[in-house]
Design an enzyme around this catalytic site. Structure first.
Site, PDB file in Angstrom:
ATOM      1  N   GLY A 133     -17.550  -3.467  -1.069  1.00 42.92           N
ATOM      2  CA  GLY A 133     -17.183  -3.533  -2.480  1.00 42.92           C
ATOM      3  C   GLY A 133     -16.639  -2.247  -3.043  1.00 42.92           C
ATOM      4  N   GLU A 136     -20.302   6.294  10.482  1.00 42.35           N
ATOM      5  CA  GLU A 136     -21.407   5.501   9.939  1.00 42.35           C
ATOM      6  C   GLU A 136     -21.085   4.013  10.032  1.00 42.35           C
ATOM      7  OE1 GLU A 136     -23.577   4.694   5.614  1.00 42.35           O
ATOM      8  OE2 GLU A 136     -22.276   6.439   5.883  1.00 42.35           O
ATOM      9  N   TYR A 157       0.837  -1.193   0.000  1.00 39.31           N
ATOM     10  CA  TYR A 157       0.000   0.000   0.000  1.00 39.31           C
ATOM     11  C   TYR A 157       0.877   1.251   0.000  1.00 39.31           C
ATOM     12  CZ  TYR A 157      -3.558  -3.373   1.568  1.00 39.31           C
ATOM     13  OH  TYR A 157      -4.397  -4.457   1.687  1.00 39.31           O
ATOM     14  N   HIS A 169       0.755 -11.785   1.325  1.00 34.56           N
ATOM     15  CA  HIS A 169      -0.318 -11.048   0.652  1.00 34.56           C
ATOM     16  C   HIS A 169      -1.107 -11.895  -0.354  1.00 34.56           C
ATOM     17  CE1 HIS A 169      -1.384  -6.584  -0.182  1.00 34.56           C
ATOM     18  NE2 HIS A 169      -2.439  -7.346  -0.277  1.00 34.56           N
ATOM     19  N   SER A 209      -3.269 -14.188   2.905  1.00 36.00           N
ATOM     20  CA  SER A 209      -4.323 -13.403   2.279  1.00 36.00           C
ATOM     21  C   SER A 209      -4.519 -13.913   0.856  1.00 36.00           C
ATOM     22  CB  SER A 209      -3.934 -11.912   2.267  1.00 36.00           C
ATOM     23  OG  SER A 209      -4.939 -11.120   1.678  1.00 36.00           O
ATOM     24  N   LYS A 236     -12.529   0.315   4.588  1.00 35.22           N
ATOM     25  CA  LYS A 236     -11.586   1.412   4.425  1.00 35.22           C
ATOM     26  C   LYS A 236     -12.354   2.669   4.012  1.00 35.22           C
ATOM     27  CE  LYS A 236      -8.659   4.023   1.722  1.00 35.22           C
ATOM     28  NZ  LYS A 236      -8.807   4.735   0.412  1.00 35.22           N
TER      29      LYS A 236
END
Length: 281
Positions: A199, A248, A55, A116, A145, A239
């Site tokens: 998504g 929220e 990232y 990853h 992952s 994220k």
């Protein structure tokens, strides 16, 4: 607000809600806002922060490190997850990558370190590096992952029975992992980390999801996150770069879905009826 936890195979626990940091650390002009968002999450009681050396090529880890320093909370109150690039995942490469991640984060250890996605280096070498890092106290647990069932079987055959978790793409519109991967992991008490739970916001445009959320009296994002949180062995890491959206998302933690709502969601977003290739973003 109480964030629930799920047990890992080694008996330790992982928070079931956290924040993702994909696409953070890519632009210096966005760094201040990203630091502020992560700090706001920490101040609201979020402890799990997920990142990767990929990232922003380490930029996200640097942003997290700054946010942690700004927040000033004790390190032991947080749960840090990072990932090693597959092309770095030789034995020596994994150890070096972990040390670079720790330096960028300004920390002495990771709570969980993941491969990853499957790569070219033998899994035996990556597992050996993970176990050495664990023995050295540089990581507390390790996992993977984007591993499908065959990948997980290969991992165990390579001596990787210490795997703590598998982080995969999983949300209402991407339920393929439910057919074989989740049952396989549940048989072995390996929890699932669900990335992109809404998504990348595309799910929020679903008319079906909007209608059900309206009936329940919550936002589509809250409903999508609560649906995942309804499964006690699923960890959710949405994220966002907006504090309002963070608040929220946190609202989903107080939402309990009744059987009629779950039935409506299953009708709108059917469970898989056959095995499909593992999806990735």
């Amino acid at each position: 607000m109480q964030i629930p936890v799920t047990p890992l195979p080694d008996g330790n626990a992982m928070p079931r809600f956290g924040i993702g940091t994909w696409r953070m650390g890519e632009q210096t002009t966005a760094a201040a806002a990203e630091v502020a968002l992560i700090r706001a999450a920490i101040e609201r009681g979020v402890t799990l922060i997920d990142t990767a050396e990929m990232y922003g090529e380490g930029g996200a880890e640097s942003v997290i490190g700054q946010a942690m320093r700004d927040a000033g909370v004790p390190r032991e109150q947080l749960y840090l997850v990072s990932k090693v690039y597959p092309h770095n995942a030789s034995k020596r490469g994994t150890i070096a990558a972990c040390e670079r991640s720790l330096k960028r984060l300004g920390n002495e250890y990771l709570d969980c370190y993941l491969l990853h996605w499957p790569g070219e280096h033998p899994l035996e070498d990556t597992v050996a590096a993970f176990e050495l890092l664990k023995a050295q106290g540089k990581i507390r647990a390790w996992g993977v992952s984007n591993f499908d069932v065959a990948d997980m079987q290969a991992l165990l055959a390579a001596g990787g029975d210490g795997v703590a978790t598998n982080q995969v793409l999983y949300n209402l519109s991407r339920r393929g992992v439910e057919f074989s991967l989740l049952p396989w992991q549940r048989e072995r008490s390996i929890p699932t980390m669900a990335y992109s739970p809404v998504g990348q916001a595309r799910l929020l445009d679903s008319h079906k999801l909007k209608a059900i959320a309206r009936d329940v009296g919550v936002s589509p994002a809250q409903l999508a996150i609560a649906w995942l949180m309804n499964q006690p062995d699923v960890i959710v890491i949405p994220k966002t770069t907006h504090v309002a959206r963070l608040d929220e998302n946190l609202g989903a933690l107080d939402l309990r879905l009744d059987p009629s709502t779950l039935k409506a969601l299953d009708a709108a977003f059917p469970a898989p009826t056959r095995r499909t290739p593992l999806e990735m973003l």
